[in-house]
Design an enzyme around this catalytic site. Structure first.
Site, PDB file in Angstrom:
ATOM      1  N   HIS A 185      14.260  -5.913 -15.432  1.00  0.00           N
ATOM      2  CA  HIS A 185      13.570  -7.045 -14.833  1.00  0.00           C
ATOM      3  C   HIS A 185      12.353  -7.331 -15.693  1.00  0.00           C
ATOM      4  O   HIS A 185      11.537  -6.446 -15.945  1.00  0.00           O
ATOM      5  CB  HIS A 185      13.144  -6.739 -13.394  1.00  0.00           C
ATOM      6  CG  HIS A 185      12.460  -7.918 -12.765  1.00  0.00           C
ATOM      7  ND1 HIS A 185      13.148  -8.869 -12.040  1.00  0.00           N
ATOM      8  CD2 HIS A 185      11.169  -8.329 -12.802  1.00  0.00           C
ATOM      9  CE1 HIS A 185      12.299  -9.812 -11.651  1.00  0.00           C
ATOM     10  NE2 HIS A 185      11.092  -9.494 -12.094  1.00  0.00           N
ATOM     11  N   CYS A 186      12.222  -8.554 -16.155  1.00  0.00           N
ATOM     12  CA  CYS A 186      11.128  -8.882 -17.075  1.00  0.00           C
ATOM     13  C   CYS A 186      10.086  -9.714 -16.343  1.00  0.00           C
ATOM     14  O   CYS A 186      10.384 -10.818 -15.875  1.00  0.00           O
ATOM     15  CB  CYS A 186      11.685  -9.649 -18.270  1.00  0.00           C
ATOM     16  SG  CYS A 186      10.380 -10.205 -19.376  1.00  0.00           S
ATOM     17  N   ILE A 187       8.846  -9.176 -16.256  1.00  0.00           N
ATOM     18  CA  ILE A 187       7.822  -9.914 -15.520  1.00  0.00           C
ATOM     19  C   ILE A 187       7.321 -11.118 -16.329  1.00  0.00           C
ATOM     20  O   ILE A 187       6.768 -12.039 -15.758  1.00  0.00           O
ATOM     21  CB  ILE A 187       6.635  -8.999 -15.115  1.00  0.00           C
ATOM     22  CG1 ILE A 187       6.115  -8.206 -16.310  1.00  0.00           C
ATOM     23  CG2 ILE A 187       7.059  -8.038 -14.020  1.00  0.00           C
ATOM     24  CD1 ILE A 187       4.886  -7.384 -15.992  1.00  0.00           C
ATOM     25  N   ASN A 191      12.116 -12.944 -14.083  1.00  0.00           N
ATOM     26  CA  ASN A 191      13.553 -12.958 -13.819  1.00  0.00           C
ATOM     27  C   ASN A 191      14.141 -11.678 -14.406  1.00  0.00           C
ATOM     28  O   ASN A 191      13.496 -11.020 -15.234  1.00  0.00           O
ATOM     29  CB  ASN A 191      14.183 -14.183 -14.506  1.00  0.00           C
ATOM     30  CG  ASN A 191      15.539 -14.539 -13.937  1.00  0.00           C
ATOM     31  OD1 ASN A 191      16.032 -13.916 -13.001  1.00  0.00           O
ATOM     32  ND2 ASN A 191      16.161 -15.569 -14.520  1.00  0.00           N
TER      33      ASN A 191
END
Ligand SMILES: [Zn+2]
Ligand SMILES: [Zn+2]
Length: 418
Positions: A185-187, A191
């Site tokens: 999960h990439c902040i 997303n």
């Protein structure tokens, strides 16, 4: 210029602290000043604030802060993405107007294109469905990858979604969904990076790295050109100047052209990080794995080193329980091994253990196959063209690959290599 100069300095400080916050806990940096600063930020300052709060408000403030931090870390929100967009656009607003009159036509054309590309791919990565697994598309998601019986075993259910977990998927607690081929999960994009948007994420990294590298190059050339107006003998490499003269001249240029200088310095500091991150993802593709799977593999490496891991043969012709094992349609090969760990360091026992023949203890990762590694170019194709199906590849009894070609009907027919 006053407030902009302040903004430039604030940007530099924030980027440095972000770097420390994200990378300070890496083992390689643990014994460096960056590791120490990371401990100050994450351990000592919160500790001191907690004990002060205990005295002043009996810990009410810390409880509230802990709740807010929990929300920030565990819920989907665009805060970091907004910070990323601001960092990009404020840097561009600082850099481009004063640099524009000094730039050549080709510099200007390259700049316009390079400035737009990260926004385009940030948008694409952020809004594209990363591969949400829903009851409606579950059958399709199950058909993407076969189980490798090593890091992904059939029959496991997600406790939240109540669906069987397809191979290579993982539940994201922030997106509150199971995601097909979840990487992480990439902040920064708010997303997940998964099966359907991984290629956009790679392009985002590539074009952001290209932009910052180009800005470093352009800023250095422009500043050097301005220095040459004052000191005609000046060369970028500083030939003919002592180290202290060289440093002083650059310091003068940074002060005189603060906006260009600050952004150039910021890009110079961040470019290696972004290239490093892209390099890491290229390495993962080369190894046929994902960020999520690489953690599973490193857990396996520890189990193997301790002597708790065993493998045995799994026949591709075995009877499959289709209620838990998919009929996969894209992947060219099937797992021919089952790898299990045991609690007591003894080979697996019992009637439920799958596979045939004797169990062999495995001591290192090199002794097991990674089913998801088809070789760099096929792995890359799987990332760049996520709907692409591979031609079937089979193995003969010696484990040698049998090359395949599509038959005239469009199906696949195996042809023995040699
Ligand atoms: Zn789930
Ligand atoms: Zn997510």
């Amino acid at each position: 210029m006053g407030p902009l100069k302040t903004i430039a300095i604030i940007i530099l400080v924030i980027s440095f602290l972000t770097f420390v916050a994200f990378f300070g806990r890496l083992p390689a940096l643990r014994n460096t000043p960056i590791g120490a600063l990371h401990r100050v930020i994450w351990l000592h300052i919160p500790g001191a604030m907690r004990s002060m709060d205990q005295r002043l408000s009996q810990g009410r403030l810390s409880t509230w802060m802990a709740k807010a931090a929990h929300t920030l870390w565990n819920d989907r929100h665009p805060l970091v993405m907004i910070f990323f967009i601001l960092l990009l656009s404020v840097s561009e607003i600082l850099f481009i107007p004063p640099a524009w009159p000094l730039m050549s036509i080709s510099d200007r054309a390259i700049t316009i294109n390079l400035v737009l590309l990260p926004y385009i791919f940030l948008y694409a990565s952020a809004v594209t469905d990363p591969g949400y697994i829903t009851p409606e598309n579950h059958a399709h998601q199950m058909s993407l990858y076969p189980y490798d019986f090593t890091i992904f075993h059939p029959g496991q259910k997600c406790h939240t979604c109540h669906l069987l977990k397809p191979a290579r998927s993982k539940h994201c607690s922030i997106c509150k969904h199971c995601i097909a081929k979840l990487d992480h999960h990439c902040i920064f994009i708010n997303n997940c990076v998964g099966y359907r948007n991984q290629h956009y994420f790679l392009f985002l990294l590539f074009f952001t790295a290209t932009l910052t590298t180009y800005a470093t190059y352009l800023g250095t050339c422009l500043l050097s050109g301005q220095i040459r107006k004052e000191i005609p003998a000046w060369k970028i490499g500083g030939e003919g100047f002592t180290w202290s003269q060289y440093g002083n001249i650059w310091a003068w240029a940074l002060q005189e052209y603060t906006r260009i200088g600050a952004v150039t310095l910021l890009c110079f500091l961040t470019s290696p990080l972004i290239w490093g991150l892209l390099g890491y993802h290229i390495y993962l593709i080369w190894a046929g794995t994902t960020t999520n799977e690489s953690m599973k593999w490193s857990d396996w490496a520890a189990e193997m080193a301790d002597g708790y891991a065993f493998k045995r043969r799994l026949s591709p012709d075995r009877h499959k329980d289709e209620t838990i094992e998919p009929v996969w349609t894209r992947w060219p090969c099937d797992s021919e091994q089952v790898v299990l760990r045991t609690e007591d360091g003894m080979p697996p026992r019992g009637p439920h253990a799958i596979g045939e023949g004797g169990w062999e203890r495995v001591w290192k990762l090199a002794d097991v196959e990674n089913l998801y590694d088809l070789g760099f170019w096929d792995n890359l194709t799987d990332v760049l063209r996520p709907r692409y199906g591979f031609r079937h590849r089979e193995h003969n009894s010696n484990g040698q690959a049998i090359r395949s070609r599509p038959s005239s009907s469009g199906d696949v027919a195996a042809v023995a290599d040699q």
